[in-house]
Design an enzyme around this catalytic site. Structure first.
Site, PDB file in Angstrom:
ATOM      1  N   ILE A  19       0.865  -1.172   0.000  1.00 53.13           N
ATOM      2  CA  ILE A  19       0.000   0.000   0.000  1.00 53.13           C
ATOM      3  C   ILE A  19       0.904   1.224   0.000  1.00 53.13           C
ATOM      4  O   ILE A  19       2.077   1.139   0.369  1.00 53.13           O
ATOM      5  CB  ILE A  19      -0.978   0.014   1.200  1.00 53.13           C
ATOM      6  N   ASP A  20       0.374   2.347  -0.416  1.00 53.17           N
ATOM      7  CA  ASP A  20       1.183   3.543  -0.562  1.00 53.17           C
ATOM      8  C   ASP A  20       1.757   4.020   0.768  1.00 53.17           C
ATOM      9  O   ASP A  20       1.222   3.726   1.835  1.00 53.17           O
ATOM     10  CB  ASP A  20       0.349   4.672  -1.177  1.00 53.17           C
ATOM     11  N   ARG A  21       2.794   4.792   0.679  1.00 51.86           N
ATOM     12  CA  ARG A  21       3.483   5.313   1.867  1.00 51.86           C
ATOM     13  C   ARG A  21       2.520   5.986   2.850  1.00 51.86           C
ATOM     14  O   ARG A  21       2.613   5.785   4.054  1.00 51.86           O
ATOM     15  CB  ARG A  21       4.566   6.299   1.421  1.00 51.86           C
TER      16      ARG A  21
ATOM     17  N   ARG B 157      -7.451   5.958  -5.386  1.00 48.72           N
ATOM     18  CA  ARG B 157      -7.131   7.378  -5.527  1.00 48.72           C
ATOM     19  C   ARG B 157      -7.472   7.890  -6.926  1.00 48.72           C
ATOM     20  O   ARG B 157      -8.066   8.961  -7.080  1.00 48.72           O
ATOM     21  CB  ARG B 157      -5.649   7.600  -5.220  1.00 48.72           C
TER      22      ARG B 157
END
Length: 303
Positions: A136-138, A236
């Site tokens: 998953i993204d930062r 997103r």
């Protein structure tokens, strides 16, 4: 050296703009630096990055072998949601990178997991991503599954491929979603205008996000998103495509889309469900809503 022939669609474009569209996995700035160092030649000759190309031109390039530093275990506390001899499910905090990459070789989830698990991790993805099946993204918080052996890794990877893993995210998006439930079925691919971003692109990989409204505020909507597929930045990009970017997402929502100075998008991987690779039992974990997210829910103006 490697070589490619310039196609008609790139006629008249600058060489430094063509390179990242043809050579995957590298930024324009990195490829431009190679150009300046003589690692990229146009028809066998060193040229400036601004040189214009023509159909049929031959571009020769050499990518130096990357030197990967040793990835060391680090004593970083982990919020463990589930663990046994096969798998580990961790609640990743905001700001933590999942696996090492240029600029982030320390402080990652992998560094923390190496310390916690020692040598007991699947080696399928190599030294940079031991045990990591998905990411998953930062600045996305929540559940990440880590595999401790290759058999578990293959099982979870197959479940991801078959879209049978349950992944439900909580998010807050800008504006008011009209429908209580909707499905976004739009293909995603690299943004042709910015290779660092993803975009809805005809002919891209199919991406499906199911959205359910939980609460409507005055200028925002609290939603649950269920992933049917798992493309890069899927939620997103899909919400931004609808005109409802996630709060705090300045990449897909614009520089001003940041109420309360959020650190990145308001997105939390809440529920993760999978079939255990050894027992066949269905396992489901829930990652508690982080403090920043709950604070936002408590302070957003009511509708």
């Amino acid at each position: 050296m490697n070589e490619f022939v310039v196609e008609a669609e790139y006629e008249g474009e600058r060489l430094d703009k063509v390179l990242p569209q043809v050579i995957d996995g590298y930024s324009r700035s990195y490829l431009t630096s190679l150009l300046k160092d003589g690692e990229v030649l146009l028809n066998g000759v060193r040229v400036r990055p601004s040189a214009k190309v023509k159909e049929g031109d031959h571009v020769f390039f050499s990518i130096p072998e990357k030197i990967v530093p040793d990835i060391l275990p680090e004593d970083i506390p982990l919020d463990i949601l589930y663990e046994d001899s096969d798998v580990l499910v961790v609640n990743k905090p905001k700001g933590m990178v999942v696996h090492p990459a240029p600029g982030h070789y320390t402080g990652t989830l992998v560094n923390a997991v190496l310390y916690h698990c020692g040598d007991s991790l699947s080696g399928i993805n190599g030294v940079l991503r031991p045990g990591i099946v998905h990411r998953i993204d930062r600045d996305t918080t929540g559940s990440v599954i880590v595999c401790k052996n290759d058999a578990a890794h293959r099982s979870i990877a197959q479940q991801l491929k078959d879209h049978t893993i349950v992944r439900r995210y909580l998010a807050i998006c800008r504006g008011i979603l009209k429908d209580d439930d909707c499905t976004i079925d739009e293909p995603l691919a690299r943004d042709p205008k910015d290779r660092k971003k993803m975009a809805v692109v005809p002919g891209g990989k199919r991406a499906v996000t199911h959205v359910h409204v939980l609460t409507r505020f005055r200028d925002a909507t609290y939603i649950e998103c269920r992933l049917e597929t798992g493309r890069t930045h899927q939620i997103r990009v899909h919400l931004a495509h609808l005109g409802h970017p996630l709060l705090g997402d300045t990449v897909y929502g614009g520089a001003k889309n940041n109420p309360g100075h959020l650190q990145g998008q308001c997105l939390h991987a809440y529920i993760l469900g999978f079939v255990h690779p050894t027992t066949g039992e269905y396992i489901e974990t829930k990652a508690p809503i982080p403090a920043y997210f709950q604070h936002l829910l408590d302070t957003l103006p009511e509708a």
